[in-house]
Design a protein around this motif. Structure first.
Motif, PDB file in Angstrom:
ATOM      1  N   LEU A  65       0.901  -1.358   0.003  1.00  0.00           N
ATOM      2  CA  LEU A  65       0.045  -0.045   0.030  1.00  0.00           C
ATOM      3  C   LEU A  65       0.827   1.399  -0.062  1.00  0.00           C
ATOM      4  O   LEU A  65       1.771   1.290   0.684  1.00  0.00           O
ATOM      5  CB  LEU A  65      -1.037  -0.090   1.160  1.00  0.00           C
ATOM      6  N   PRO A  66       0.535   2.156  -0.772  1.00  0.00           N
ATOM      7  CA  PRO A  66       1.161   3.530  -0.701  1.00  0.00           C
ATOM      8  C   PRO A  66       0.913   4.242   0.411  1.00  0.00           C
ATOM      9  O   PRO A  66       0.000   4.001   1.486  1.00  0.00           O
ATOM     10  CB  PRO A  66       0.754   4.042  -2.273  1.00  0.00           C
ATOM     11  N   GLY A  67       1.636   5.488   0.519  1.00  0.00           N
ATOM     12  CA  GLY A  67       1.089   6.514   1.586  1.00  0.00           C
ATOM     13  C   GLY A  67       1.925   6.522   2.895  1.00  0.00           C
ATOM     14  O   GLY A  67       1.763   7.404   3.775  1.00  0.00           O
ATOM     15  N   PHE A  68       2.780   5.418   3.166  1.00  0.00           N
ATOM     16  CA  PHE A  68       3.243   5.310   4.349  1.00  0.00           C
ATOM     17  C   PHE A  68       4.110   6.433   4.720  1.00  0.00           C
ATOM     18  O   PHE A  68       4.106   7.185   5.833  1.00  0.00           O
ATOM     19  CB  PHE A  68       4.236   4.194   4.475  1.00  0.00           C
TER      20      PHE A  68
END
Lengths: 304, 305
Positions: A39-42
Protein backbone atom coordinates in the motif's frame (compact mmCIF):
# COMPACT_ATOMS: atom_id res chain seq x y z
CA UNK A 1 -3.55 -10.45 25.33
CA UNK A 2 -1.63 -11.94 22.44
CA UNK A 3 -2.24 -11.08 18.79
CA UNK A 4 -3.33 -14.69 18.23
CA UNK A 5 -6.26 -14.38 20.60
CA UNK A 6 -7.42 -11.24 18.83
CA UNK A 7 -7.69 -13.16 15.58
CA UNK A 8 -10.12 -15.57 17.18
CA UNK A 9 -12.76 -12.84 17.55
CA UNK A 10 -15.37 -13.70 14.96
CA UNK A 11 -16.12 -10.77 12.72
CA UNK A 12 -19.67 -11.82 12.07
CA UNK A 13 -20.61 -12.47 15.66
CA UNK A 14 -20.56 -10.23 18.66
CA UNK A 15 -17.74 -7.76 18.38
CA UNK A 16 -15.88 -7.15 21.55
CA UNK A 17 -13.78 -4.38 20.12
CA UNK A 18 -15.12 -1.71 22.30
CA UNK A 19 -14.15 -3.60 25.37
CA UNK A 20 -10.66 -4.07 24.02
CA UNK A 21 -8.00 -1.46 24.01
CA UNK A 22 -7.53 -0.19 20.51
CA UNK A 23 -4.17 -1.76 20.01
CA UNK A 24 -5.36 -5.22 20.92
CA UNK A 25 -8.26 -5.06 18.57
CA UNK A 26 -6.04 -3.96 15.75
CA UNK A 27 -3.30 -6.50 16.07
CA UNK A 28 -2.24 -8.34 13.08
CA UNK A 29 -3.81 -10.72 10.72
CA UNK A 30 -0.91 -12.30 8.87
CA UNK A 31 -2.06 -10.85 5.55
CA UNK A 32 -1.71 -7.35 6.91
CA UNK A 33 2.00 -7.73 7.36
CA UNK A 34 2.35 -7.38 3.62
CA UNK A 35 0.70 -3.98 3.55
CA UNK A 36 3.76 -1.92 4.26
CA UNK A 37 5.31 -3.17 1.04
CA UNK A 38 2.19 -2.91 -1.10
CA UNK A 39 0.00 0.00 0.00
CA UNK A 40 1.23 3.50 -0.79
CA UNK A 41 1.26 6.51 1.47
CA UNK A 42 3.39 5.34 4.38
CA UNK A 43 5.81 8.21 3.93
CA UNK A 44 3.24 10.98 3.47
CA UNK A 45 0.90 9.88 6.24
CA UNK A 46 3.85 9.21 8.53
CA UNK A 47 5.28 12.65 7.90
CA UNK A 48 1.98 14.47 8.52
CA UNK A 49 1.19 12.45 11.64
CA UNK A 50 4.70 12.74 13.03
CA UNK A 51 4.81 16.48 12.44
CA UNK A 52 1.42 17.17 14.02
CA UNK A 53 1.92 14.92 17.04
CA UNK A 54 5.40 16.32 17.65
CA UNK A 55 4.44 19.96 17.22
CA UNK A 56 1.07 19.88 18.91
CA UNK A 57 1.31 17.20 21.60
CA UNK A 58 4.90 16.26 22.43
CA UNK A 59 6.55 19.66 22.15
CA UNK A 60 4.04 21.65 24.26
CA UNK A 61 3.96 19.09 27.04
CA UNK A 62 7.74 18.72 26.98
CA UNK A 63 8.15 22.48 27.23
CA UNK A 64 5.70 22.54 30.12
CA UNK A 65 7.55 19.82 32.02
CA UNK A 66 10.99 21.28 31.25
CA UNK A 67 9.85 24.72 32.39
CA UNK A 68 8.69 23.20 35.67
CA UNK A 69 11.89 21.15 35.99
CA UNK A 70 14.00 24.26 35.51
CA UNK A 71 12.62 25.53 38.82
CA UNK A 72 14.56 22.81 40.63
CA UNK A 73 12.98 20.52 43.21
CA UNK A 74 12.81 23.17 45.94
CA UNK A 75 11.55 25.82 43.58
CA UNK A 76 8.94 23.44 42.15
CA UNK A 77 7.59 22.55 45.57
CA UNK A 78 7.57 26.21 46.59
CA UNK A 79 5.56 27.08 43.48
CA UNK A 80 3.25 24.08 43.34
CA UNK A 81 2.62 23.56 47.04
CA UNK A 82 1.57 26.95 48.36
CA UNK A 83 -1.35 26.95 50.80
CA UNK A 84 -3.61 28.44 48.13
CA UNK A 85 -2.54 25.79 45.60
CA UNK A 86 -3.07 23.02 48.15
CA UNK A 87 -6.54 24.35 48.84
CA UNK A 88 -7.24 24.44 45.10
CA UNK A 89 -6.11 20.81 44.65
CA UNK A 90 -8.36 19.84 47.55
CA UNK A 91 -11.39 21.62 46.08
CA UNK A 92 -10.65 20.19 42.61
CA UNK A 93 -10.19 16.65 43.86
CA UNK A 94 -13.08 16.76 46.31
CA UNK A 95 -15.56 18.19 43.83
CA UNK A 96 -14.36 15.89 41.03
CA UNK A 97 -14.53 12.74 43.13
CA UNK A 98 -17.99 13.68 44.37
CA UNK A 99 -19.18 14.50 40.85
CA UNK A 100 -17.69 11.31 39.40
CA UNK A 101 -19.36 9.24 42.14
CA UNK A 102 -22.74 10.88 41.54
CA UNK A 103 -22.37 10.58 37.77
CA UNK A 104 -21.41 6.91 38.02
CA UNK A 105 -24.41 6.13 40.19
CA UNK A 106 -26.94 8.11 38.15
CA UNK A 107 -25.25 6.95 34.94
CA UNK A 108 -25.64 3.32 35.95
CA UNK A 109 -29.40 3.78 36.36
CA UNK A 110 -29.72 5.53 32.99
CA UNK A 111 -27.47 3.01 31.23
CA UNK A 112 -29.43 0.13 32.73
CA UNK A 113 -32.77 1.52 31.62
CA UNK A 114 -31.47 2.30 28.12
CA UNK A 115 -29.86 -1.11 27.74
CA UNK A 116 -32.56 -3.29 29.25
CA UNK A 117 -35.97 -1.72 28.84
CA UNK A 118 -37.81 -0.85 25.68
CA UNK A 119 -40.20 2.08 26.06
CA UNK A 120 -41.56 4.96 24.01
CA UNK A 121 -39.04 7.77 24.03
CA UNK A 122 -36.05 5.51 24.53
CA UNK A 123 -34.24 6.85 21.46
CA UNK A 124 -34.91 10.41 22.57
CA UNK A 125 -33.59 9.72 26.06
CA UNK A 126 -30.57 8.03 24.51
CA UNK A 127 -29.85 11.08 22.35
CA UNK A 128 -30.35 13.51 25.23
CA UNK A 129 -27.54 11.82 27.13
CA UNK A 130 -25.15 13.21 24.50
CA UNK A 131 -26.20 16.83 25.06
CA UNK A 132 -23.42 17.65 27.57
CA UNK A 133 -20.87 16.41 25.06
CA UNK A 134 -22.03 18.82 22.38
CA UNK A 135 -23.08 21.78 24.52
CA UNK A 136 -20.23 24.25 25.10
CA UNK A 137 -19.16 24.13 28.73
CA UNK A 138 -19.51 27.90 29.02
CA UNK A 139 -23.21 27.54 28.26
CA UNK A 140 -23.53 24.84 30.90
CA UNK A 141 -21.76 27.01 33.46
CA UNK A 142 -23.88 30.04 32.65
CA UNK A 143 -27.14 28.14 32.85
CA UNK A 144 -26.30 26.28 36.02
CA UNK A 145 -25.29 29.47 37.75
CA UNK A 146 -28.59 31.12 36.84
CA UNK A 147 -30.69 28.05 37.69
CA UNK A 148 -29.49 27.76 41.26
CA UNK A 149 -29.28 31.39 42.37
CA UNK A 150 -31.96 32.60 44.77
CA UNK A 151 -34.31 33.73 42.01
CA UNK A 152 -33.46 30.97 39.54
CA UNK A 153 -35.77 28.21 38.33
CA UNK A 154 -34.46 25.70 40.84
CA UNK A 155 -32.83 28.06 43.34
CA UNK A 156 -36.16 29.58 44.40
CA UNK A 157 -37.13 26.19 45.81
CA UNK A 158 -33.72 25.00 46.92
CA UNK A 159 -32.20 28.12 48.49
CA UNK A 160 -34.98 28.38 51.14
CA UNK A 161 -34.22 24.75 51.98
CA UNK A 162 -30.63 25.76 52.64
CA UNK A 163 -29.15 24.38 49.43
CA UNK A 164 -26.80 26.89 47.82
CA UNK A 165 -26.31 25.59 44.31
CA UNK A 166 -24.53 28.66 42.98
CA UNK A 167 -21.22 30.17 44.03
CA UNK A 168 -20.52 27.22 46.28
CA UNK A 169 -18.72 23.89 46.25
CA UNK A 170 -22.07 22.20 45.73
CA UNK A 171 -22.44 24.26 42.57
CA UNK A 172 -19.09 22.99 41.29
CA UNK A 173 -20.23 19.42 41.89
CA UNK A 174 -23.58 20.07 40.17
CA UNK A 175 -22.07 21.38 36.98
CA UNK A 176 -19.39 18.68 36.94
CA UNK A 177 -22.13 16.06 37.15
CA UNK A 178 -23.67 17.61 34.04
CA UNK A 179 -20.34 17.61 32.23
CA UNK A 180 -19.36 14.05 33.19
CA UNK A 181 -22.70 12.19 33.11
CA UNK A 182 -22.40 11.01 29.46
CA UNK A 183 -19.08 9.31 30.16
CA UNK A 184 -20.55 7.32 33.00
CA UNK A 185 -23.53 6.26 30.86
CA UNK A 186 -21.72 5.50 27.62
CA UNK A 187 -19.04 3.29 29.09
CA UNK A 188 -21.45 1.12 31.07
CA UNK A 189 -24.30 0.92 28.55
CA UNK A 190 -22.64 -1.39 25.96
CA UNK A 191 -21.37 -3.66 28.72
CA UNK A 192 -24.87 -4.11 30.14
CA UNK A 193 -26.14 -4.76 26.61
CA UNK A 194 -23.57 -7.51 26.14
CA UNK A 195 -24.30 -9.20 29.50
CA UNK A 196 -25.49 -12.75 29.25
CA UNK A 197 -28.97 -12.75 30.73
CA UNK A 198 -28.99 -16.51 31.18
CA UNK A 199 -26.71 -16.16 34.17
CA UNK A 200 -29.15 -13.78 35.83
CA UNK A 201 -32.08 -16.05 35.06
CA UNK A 202 -30.15 -19.00 36.45
CA UNK A 203 -29.49 -17.08 39.65
CA UNK A 204 -33.19 -16.21 39.95
CA UNK A 205 -34.26 -19.80 39.27
CA UNK A 206 -31.85 -21.01 41.92
CA UNK A 207 -33.67 -18.79 44.39
CA UNK A 208 -31.66 -15.59 44.50
CA UNK A 209 -33.63 -12.43 45.12
CA UNK A 210 -33.49 -9.52 42.70
CA UNK A 211 -31.08 -7.66 44.94
CA UNK A 212 -28.91 -10.73 45.42
CA UNK A 213 -28.83 -11.30 41.68
CA UNK A 214 -27.81 -7.71 41.13
CA UNK A 215 -25.07 -7.63 43.72
CA UNK A 216 -23.72 -11.16 43.19
CA UNK A 217 -24.14 -11.66 39.44
CA UNK A 218 -24.58 -8.36 37.63
CA UNK A 219 -22.43 -5.98 39.62
CA UNK A 220 -19.23 -8.06 39.48
CA UNK A 221 -19.62 -8.28 35.71
CA UNK A 222 -20.13 -4.57 35.16
CA UNK A 223 -17.90 -3.27 37.95
CA UNK A 224 -14.81 -2.72 35.76
CA UNK A 225 -16.94 -0.72 33.33
CA UNK A 226 -18.48 1.32 36.16
CA UNK A 227 -15.00 2.03 37.51
CA UNK A 228 -13.81 3.03 34.04
CA UNK A 229 -16.75 5.40 33.80
CA UNK A 230 -15.85 6.77 37.21
CA UNK A 231 -12.22 7.32 36.20
CA UNK A 232 -13.20 8.99 32.93
CA UNK A 233 -15.71 11.23 34.71
CA UNK A 234 -13.01 12.07 37.24
CA UNK A 235 -10.47 12.91 34.53
CA UNK A 236 -12.96 15.09 32.72
CA UNK A 237 -13.97 16.85 35.94
CA UNK A 238 -10.42 17.51 37.12
CA UNK A 239 -9.55 19.38 33.97
CA UNK A 240 -12.83 21.22 33.55
CA UNK A 241 -12.64 24.98 33.52
CA UNK A 242 -15.27 26.61 31.31
CA UNK A 243 -18.33 25.60 33.27
CA UNK A 244 -16.90 25.81 36.78
CA UNK A 245 -15.59 29.35 36.37
CA UNK A 246 -19.17 30.58 36.07
CA UNK A 247 -20.75 28.83 39.00
CA UNK A 248 -18.02 28.56 41.62
CA UNK A 249 -17.46 32.22 42.43
CA UNK A 250 -13.73 31.36 42.38
CA UNK A 251 -13.03 32.30 46.00
CA UNK A 252 -9.46 31.36 46.95
CA UNK A 253 -9.33 28.63 49.63
CA UNK A 254 -13.07 28.02 49.25
CA UNK A 255 -14.32 27.50 45.72
CA UNK A 256 -11.19 27.95 43.63
CA UNK A 257 -10.28 24.88 41.57
CA UNK A 258 -6.78 24.18 40.25
CA UNK A 259 -7.41 25.18 36.60
CA UNK A 260 -8.90 28.50 37.75
CA UNK A 261 -5.81 29.09 39.91
CA UNK A 262 -3.56 28.38 36.90
CA UNK A 263 -5.40 31.01 34.88
CA UNK A 264 -5.32 33.62 37.63
CA UNK A 265 -1.57 33.04 38.18
CA UNK A 266 -1.05 33.36 34.45
CA UNK A 267 -2.95 36.64 34.40
CA UNK A 268 -0.59 37.89 37.11
CA UNK A 269 2.32 36.79 34.87
CA UNK A 270 3.39 34.33 37.60
CA UNK A 271 4.46 31.82 34.96
CA UNK A 272 6.52 29.63 37.30
CA UNK A 273 3.66 29.03 39.66
CA UNK A 274 1.14 28.51 36.87
CA UNK A 275 3.46 26.00 35.22
CA UNK A 276 4.15 24.10 38.43
CA UNK A 277 0.44 23.76 39.22
CA UNK A 278 -0.23 22.74 35.61
CA UNK A 279 2.37 19.97 35.87
CA UNK A 280 0.73 18.63 39.03
CA UNK A 281 -2.60 18.59 37.18
CA UNK A 282 -0.95 17.03 34.12
CA UNK A 283 0.57 14.21 36.19
CA UNK A 284 -2.81 13.57 37.80
CA UNK A 285 -4.58 13.31 34.45
CA UNK A 286 -1.89 11.13 32.89
CA UNK A 287 -2.05 8.90 35.96
CA UNK A 288 -5.79 8.63 35.43
CA UNK A 289 -5.27 7.81 31.75
CA UNK A 290 -3.05 4.90 32.81
CA UNK A 291 -5.67 3.74 35.32
CA UNK A 292 -8.34 3.90 32.61
CA UNK A 293 -6.17 1.79 30.30
CA UNK A 294 -5.61 -0.85 32.98
CA UNK A 295 -9.34 -0.90 33.74
CA UNK A 296 -10.13 -1.24 30.04
CA UNK A 297 -8.04 -4.39 29.94
CA UNK A 298 -9.98 -5.71 32.92
CA UNK A 299 -13.22 -4.91 31.09
CA UNK A 300 -11.91 -6.74 28.03
CA UNK A 301 -10.94 -9.77 30.08
CA UNK A 302 -14.29 -9.80 31.87
CA UNK A 303 -16.04 -9.73 28.52
CA UNK A 304 -14.16 -12.79 27.29
CA UNK B 1 -27.15 4.95 20.13
CA UNK B 2 -27.84 1.36 20.97
CA UNK B 3 -29.73 -1.61 19.77
CA UNK B 4 -33.33 -1.98 20.85
CA UNK B 5 -33.49 -4.16 23.92
CA UNK B 6 -36.03 -6.88 24.40
CA UNK B 7 -37.83 -6.29 27.62
CA UNK B 8 -38.17 -9.36 29.75
CA UNK B 9 -38.13 -10.34 33.40
CA UNK B 10 -38.91 -7.61 35.85
CA UNK B 11 -42.41 -6.54 36.86
CA UNK B 12 -44.17 -3.70 35.02
CA UNK B 13 -44.15 -1.55 38.16
CA UNK B 14 -40.39 -1.89 38.66
CA UNK B 15 -39.85 -1.16 35.00
CA UNK B 16 -42.01 1.96 35.14
CA UNK B 17 -40.13 3.15 38.21
CA UNK B 18 -36.78 2.59 36.51
CA UNK B 19 -37.89 4.46 33.39
CA UNK B 20 -39.20 7.31 35.52
CA UNK B 21 -35.89 7.46 37.38
CA UNK B 22 -33.92 7.61 34.13
CA UNK B 23 -36.15 10.39 32.78
CA UNK B 24 -35.87 12.27 36.08
CA UNK B 25 -32.06 12.06 36.02
CA UNK B 26 -31.68 13.10 32.38
CA UNK B 27 -34.43 15.69 32.81
CA UNK B 28 -32.97 17.27 35.94
CA UNK B 29 -29.35 17.19 34.92
CA UNK B 30 -29.66 17.89 31.19
CA UNK B 31 -33.10 18.91 29.90
CA UNK B 32 -34.02 21.59 32.45
CA UNK B 33 -30.72 23.47 32.01
CA UNK B 34 -30.94 23.17 28.23
CA UNK B 35 -34.52 24.40 28.13
CA UNK B 36 -33.76 27.29 30.45
CA UNK B 37 -31.11 28.62 28.02
CA UNK B 38 -33.80 29.25 25.45
CA UNK B 39 -36.35 30.53 27.97
CA UNK B 40 -33.89 32.98 29.49
CA UNK B 41 -32.59 34.05 26.09
CA UNK B 42 -36.09 34.85 24.86
CA UNK B 43 -37.42 36.19 28.17
CA UNK B 44 -37.54 39.74 26.82
CA UNK B 45 -38.89 38.74 23.45
CA UNK B 46 -37.36 37.89 20.10
CA UNK B 47 -36.60 41.55 19.33
CA UNK B 48 -34.39 41.91 22.39
CA UNK B 49 -32.77 38.60 21.54
CA UNK B 50 -31.97 39.80 18.03
CA UNK B 51 -30.63 43.13 19.32
CA UNK B 52 -28.30 41.28 21.69
CA UNK B 53 -26.97 39.11 18.88
CA UNK B 54 -26.80 41.45 15.92
CA UNK B 55 -26.52 44.97 17.30
CA UNK B 56 -23.55 44.49 19.59
CA UNK B 57 -20.37 44.85 17.50
CA UNK B 58 -18.28 42.81 19.96
CA UNK B 59 -20.79 39.97 19.88
CA UNK B 60 -20.93 40.12 16.09
CA UNK B 61 -17.15 39.95 15.98
CA UNK B 62 -17.16 36.98 18.38
CA UNK B 63 -19.61 35.10 16.16
CA UNK B 64 -17.51 35.86 13.10
CA UNK B 65 -14.32 34.80 14.92
CA UNK B 66 -15.85 31.48 16.00
CA UNK B 67 -17.04 30.89 12.45
CA UNK B 68 -13.51 31.42 11.10
CA UNK B 69 -11.46 29.66 13.78
CA UNK B 70 -13.50 26.47 14.02
CA UNK B 71 -13.47 25.51 10.30
CA UNK B 72 -9.71 26.04 10.05
CA UNK B 73 -9.06 23.90 13.11
CA UNK B 74 -11.47 21.28 11.77
CA UNK B 75 -9.72 21.34 8.37
CA UNK B 76 -6.35 20.73 10.04
CA UNK B 77 -7.85 17.86 11.99
CA UNK B 78 -9.44 16.36 8.91
CA UNK B 79 -6.09 16.21 7.10
CA UNK B 80 -4.34 14.95 10.22
CA UNK B 81 -7.11 12.47 11.04
CA UNK B 82 -7.11 10.88 7.59
CA UNK B 83 -3.32 10.71 7.42
CA UNK B 84 -2.94 9.34 10.95
CA UNK B 85 -5.73 6.79 10.54
CA UNK B 86 -4.22 5.58 7.25
CA UNK B 87 -0.82 5.26 8.92
CA UNK B 88 -2.06 3.42 11.98
CA UNK B 89 -4.75 1.26 10.36
CA UNK B 90 -2.78 0.20 7.32
CA UNK B 91 0.82 -0.18 8.50
CA UNK B 92 2.68 -1.88 11.30
CA UNK B 93 5.78 -0.15 12.55
CA UNK B 94 7.76 0.21 15.77
CA UNK B 95 6.31 2.81 18.14
CA UNK B 96 2.84 2.42 16.68
CA UNK B 97 1.00 1.82 19.95
CA UNK B 98 2.88 4.67 21.61
CA UNK B 99 1.79 6.92 18.75
CA UNK B 100 -1.83 5.85 19.22
CA UNK B 101 -1.69 6.74 22.89
CA UNK B 102 -0.37 10.17 21.97
CA UNK B 103 -3.58 10.73 20.00
CA UNK B 104 -5.47 10.50 23.31
CA UNK B 105 -3.41 13.00 25.24
CA UNK B 106 -5.52 16.06 24.34
CA UNK B 107 -8.57 14.34 25.87
CA UNK B 108 -6.79 13.68 29.14
CA UNK B 109 -5.06 17.03 29.56
CA UNK B 110 -6.99 19.96 30.99
CA UNK B 111 -7.62 22.55 28.25
CA UNK B 112 -6.17 25.18 30.57
CA UNK B 113 -2.93 23.20 30.83
CA UNK B 114 -2.87 22.87 27.03
CA UNK B 115 -3.37 26.60 26.65
CA UNK B 116 -0.57 27.30 29.10
CA UNK B 117 1.77 24.98 27.18
CA UNK B 118 1.03 26.89 23.98
CA UNK B 119 1.71 30.19 25.76
CA UNK B 120 5.03 28.80 27.02
CA UNK B 121 6.07 28.12 23.43
CA UNK B 122 4.64 31.04 21.51
CA UNK B 123 4.18 33.71 24.18
CA UNK B 124 6.44 36.73 24.51
CA UNK B 125 8.53 34.96 27.17
CA UNK B 126 8.09 31.63 25.46
CA UNK B 127 10.47 29.35 23.65
CA UNK B 128 9.79 30.86 20.23
CA UNK B 129 8.79 34.28 21.56
CA UNK B 130 11.90 36.19 20.45
CA UNK B 131 11.89 34.53 17.04
CA UNK B 132 8.24 35.38 16.48
CA UNK B 133 8.81 38.93 17.61
CA UNK B 134 11.73 39.25 15.19
CA UNK B 135 9.47 37.97 12.41
CA UNK B 136 6.76 40.29 13.77
CA UNK B 137 4.37 37.36 13.90
CA UNK B 138 1.76 37.20 16.61
CA UNK B 139 0.41 33.85 17.78
CA UNK B 140 -0.69 34.40 21.36
CA UNK B 141 -3.54 36.89 21.86
CA UNK B 142 -4.27 36.46 18.18
CA UNK B 143 -6.01 34.34 15.57
CA UNK B 144 -3.20 31.75 15.01
CA UNK B 145 -3.12 31.03 18.75
CA UNK B 146 -6.87 30.44 18.77
CA UNK B 147 -6.54 28.02 15.86
CA UNK B 148 -3.63 26.20 17.53
CA UNK B 149 -5.46 25.80 20.84
CA UNK B 150 -8.66 24.69 19.12
CA UNK B 151 -6.79 22.22 16.92
CA UNK B 152 -5.11 20.75 19.99
CA UNK B 153 -8.31 20.12 21.94
CA UNK B 154 -10.09 18.61 18.92
CA UNK B 155 -7.08 16.62 17.70
CA UNK B 156 -8.31 13.12 18.60
CA UNK B 157 -11.85 13.47 17.28
CA UNK B 158 -11.45 12.72 13.57
CA UNK B 159 -8.64 10.18 13.85
CA UNK B 160 -10.48 8.26 16.57
CA UNK B 161 -13.56 7.99 14.37
CA UNK B 162 -11.58 6.72 11.40
CA UNK B 163 -9.24 4.12 12.94
CA UNK B 164 -11.92 1.60 14.00
CA UNK B 165 -13.79 2.00 10.71
CA UNK B 166 -10.71 1.51 8.57
CA UNK B 167 -9.72 -1.46 10.69
CA UNK B 168 -13.16 -3.02 10.33
CA UNK B 169 -13.18 -2.55 6.57
CA UNK B 170 -9.69 -3.97 6.17
CA UNK B 171 -7.12 -3.31 3.46
CA UNK B 172 -8.39 -5.89 0.95
CA UNK B 173 -10.16 -3.46 -1.39
CA UNK B 174 -7.22 -1.09 -1.37
CA UNK B 175 -4.78 -3.94 -2.00
CA UNK B 176 -6.93 -5.03 -4.92
CA UNK B 177 -6.93 -1.49 -6.34
CA UNK B 178 -3.15 -1.29 -6.05
CA UNK B 179 -2.68 -4.67 -7.67
CA UNK B 180 -4.85 -3.46 -10.56
CA UNK B 181 -2.49 -0.55 -11.03
CA UNK B 182 -4.15 2.31 -9.13
CA UNK B 183 -1.91 5.05 -7.80
CA UNK B 184 -1.91 6.31 -4.23
CA UNK B 185 -4.36 9.19 -4.72
CA UNK B 186 -6.60 7.07 -6.93
CA UNK B 187 -6.83 4.48 -4.16
CA UNK B 188 -7.63 7.18 -1.66
CA UNK B 189 -10.29 9.03 -3.67
CA UNK B 190 -11.94 6.00 -5.28
CA UNK B 191 -11.68 3.30 -2.60
CA UNK B 192 -10.78 4.61 0.84
CA UNK B 193 -12.74 7.85 0.94
CA UNK B 194 -16.07 6.39 -0.25
CA UNK B 195 -15.70 3.71 2.42
CA UNK B 196 -14.94 6.07 5.28
CA UNK B 197 -17.00 9.10 4.24
CA UNK B 198 -19.74 8.78 6.88
CA UNK B 199 -17.29 8.13 9.66
CA UNK B 200 -15.21 11.06 8.45
CA UNK B 201 -18.27 13.30 8.39
CA UNK B 202 -19.19 12.09 11.88
CA UNK B 203 -15.73 13.03 13.12
CA UNK B 204 -15.88 16.40 11.40
CA UNK B 205 -19.27 17.23 12.92
CA UNK B 206 -18.05 16.30 16.40
CA UNK B 207 -14.78 18.19 15.98
CA UNK B 208 -16.69 21.25 14.78
CA UNK B 209 -19.01 21.21 17.79
CA UNK B 210 -16.09 20.91 20.15
CA UNK B 211 -14.18 23.62 18.27
CA UNK B 212 -17.12 26.03 18.45
CA UNK B 213 -17.54 25.46 22.16
CA UNK B 214 -13.96 25.29 23.37
CA UNK B 215 -13.41 27.56 26.33
CA UNK B 216 -10.45 26.80 28.61
CA UNK B 217 -7.61 26.51 26.10
CA UNK B 218 -8.90 29.41 24.03
CA UNK B 219 -9.40 31.52 27.15
CA UNK B 220 -5.73 31.15 28.06
CA UNK B 221 -4.19 31.82 24.64
CA UNK B 222 -6.60 34.54 23.50
CA UNK B 223 -6.21 37.13 26.21
CA UNK B 224 -10.01 37.40 25.75
CA UNK B 225 -9.95 40.85 24.21
CA UNK B 226 -13.48 42.02 23.34
CA UNK B 227 -13.92 42.70 19.66
CA UNK B 228 -10.57 41.12 18.87
CA UNK B 229 -9.95 37.64 20.28
CA UNK B 230 -13.24 36.82 21.98
CA UNK B 231 -14.92 33.77 20.48
CA UNK B 232 -18.59 33.05 21.16
CA UNK B 233 -18.03 31.07 24.39
CA UNK B 234 -15.64 33.75 25.66
CA UNK B 235 -18.22 36.38 24.79
CA UNK B 236 -20.78 34.49 26.88
CA UNK B 237 -18.45 34.75 29.84
CA UNK B 238 -17.55 38.39 29.22
CA UNK B 239 -21.21 39.44 29.08
CA UNK B 240 -21.94 37.42 32.20
CA UNK B 241 -19.09 39.14 34.06
CA UNK B 242 -20.50 42.51 32.96
CA UNK B 243 -23.85 41.56 34.54
CA UNK B 244 -25.48 41.50 31.11
CA UNK B 245 -27.00 38.08 31.65
CA UNK B 246 -29.81 38.40 29.05
CA UNK B 247 -27.28 39.22 26.32
CA UNK B 248 -25.05 36.43 27.59
CA UNK B 249 -28.00 34.04 27.41
CA UNK B 250 -28.75 35.18 23.86
CA UNK B 251 -25.24 34.24 22.71
CA UNK B 252 -25.48 31.03 24.74
CA UNK B 253 -28.73 30.18 22.96
CA UNK B 254 -26.93 30.41 19.61
CA UNK B 255 -24.28 28.00 20.88
CA UNK B 256 -26.94 25.70 22.30
CA UNK B 257 -28.74 25.69 18.93
CA UNK B 258 -25.48 24.72 17.21
CA UNK B 259 -25.11 21.91 19.73
CA UNK B 260 -28.65 20.66 19.07
CA UNK B 261 -28.17 20.76 15.30
CA UNK B 262 -24.89 18.87 15.80
CA UNK B 263 -26.70 16.15 17.73
CA UNK B 264 -29.38 15.83 15.08
CA UNK B 265 -26.81 15.58 12.29
CA UNK B 266 -24.83 13.11 14.38
CA UNK B 267 -27.97 11.00 14.85
CA UNK B 268 -28.68 10.99 11.10
CA UNK B 269 -25.08 10.07 10.24
CA UNK B 270 -25.12 7.26 12.77
CA UNK B 271 -28.22 5.81 11.11
CA UNK B 272 -26.40 5.98 7.76
CA UNK B 273 -23.35 4.23 9.20
CA UNK B 274 -25.57 1.54 10.65
CA UNK B 275 -27.38 1.07 7.35
CA UNK B 276 -24.14 0.95 5.40
CA UNK B 277 -22.64 -1.65 7.66
CA UNK B 278 -25.71 -3.79 7.45
CA UNK B 279 -25.23 -3.70 3.68
CA UNK B 280 -21.71 -5.03 4.07
CA UNK B 281 -22.65 -8.56 4.86
CA UNK B 282 -21.03 -10.14 7.86
CA UNK B 283 -19.38 -6.99 9.04
CA UNK B 284 -20.25 -5.63 12.44
CA UNK B 285 -20.52 -1.87 12.94
CA UNK B 286 -17.25 -0.46 14.14
CA UNK B 287 -17.09 -0.12 17.86
CA UNK B 288 -15.26 2.84 19.27
CA UNK B 289 -12.88 2.25 22.07
CA UNK B 290 -14.99 3.55 24.96
CA UNK B 291 -12.11 5.20 26.79
CA UNK B 292 -11.52 7.42 23.86
CA UNK B 293 -14.89 7.95 22.36
CA UNK B 294 -16.46 8.86 25.61
CA UNK B 295 -13.80 11.36 26.54
CA UNK B 296 -14.67 13.20 23.41
CA UNK B 297 -18.09 14.31 22.43
CA UNK B 298 -18.42 11.09 20.52
CA UNK B 299 -20.27 8.20 21.99
CA UNK B 300 -19.42 4.57 21.56
CA UNK B 301 -21.60 3.04 18.92
CA UNK B 302 -23.25 -0.29 19.04
CA UNK B 303 -21.28 -3.17 20.36
CA UNK B 304 -23.56 -5.76 18.86
CA UNK B 305 -24.24 -6.21 15.19
Amino acid sequence: MTPESAISIPLDGIRLDNELSLDESLSGLPARRRRAEVLPGFGVSGAITGLVVTALVILPLAVLVLRAASLGPAGFVAAAWTPRARAAYAVSLGASVAAAAISSTLGLVVAWVLARINFPGRRLLDSLVDVPLALPTAVAGLVYSTLYVEKGWLGRYLVPLGFQGAYSRAGIVLVLVFVSLPFAVRVVQPVIESLDRDTEEAARILGASRLQTFFKVVLPAILPAVLTGFALALARSLGEYGSVVFISGNMPFKTEIAPVLIVSRLEEFAYAEATAIAVVLLLLSIGLLVVVNVLQQRVARAAQ
Amino acid sequence: MSSTPTTTGSSPLARAAAIAAAFAIVGGVIVVPLASVFFEALAEGPAAWWRAIAHDPDTRHAIWLSLTVAPVAVAFNTVFGVAAAWLVARFRFPGRSLLISFFDVPFAVSPVVAGLAIVLIFGRQGLLGPTLEWLSLKVIFSWPGLVLATTFVTLPLVVRELIPVMEAIGPEEELAAVSLGAGGWQVFWRVTLPNIRWALLHGIVLANARAMGEFGAVYVVSGHIAGATDTMPLRVEKLFQEYRTPASMAVASVLASIALVTLIVKFVIERRIEAEFHEREGLAPPADSPAVASLAIASPKEAVA
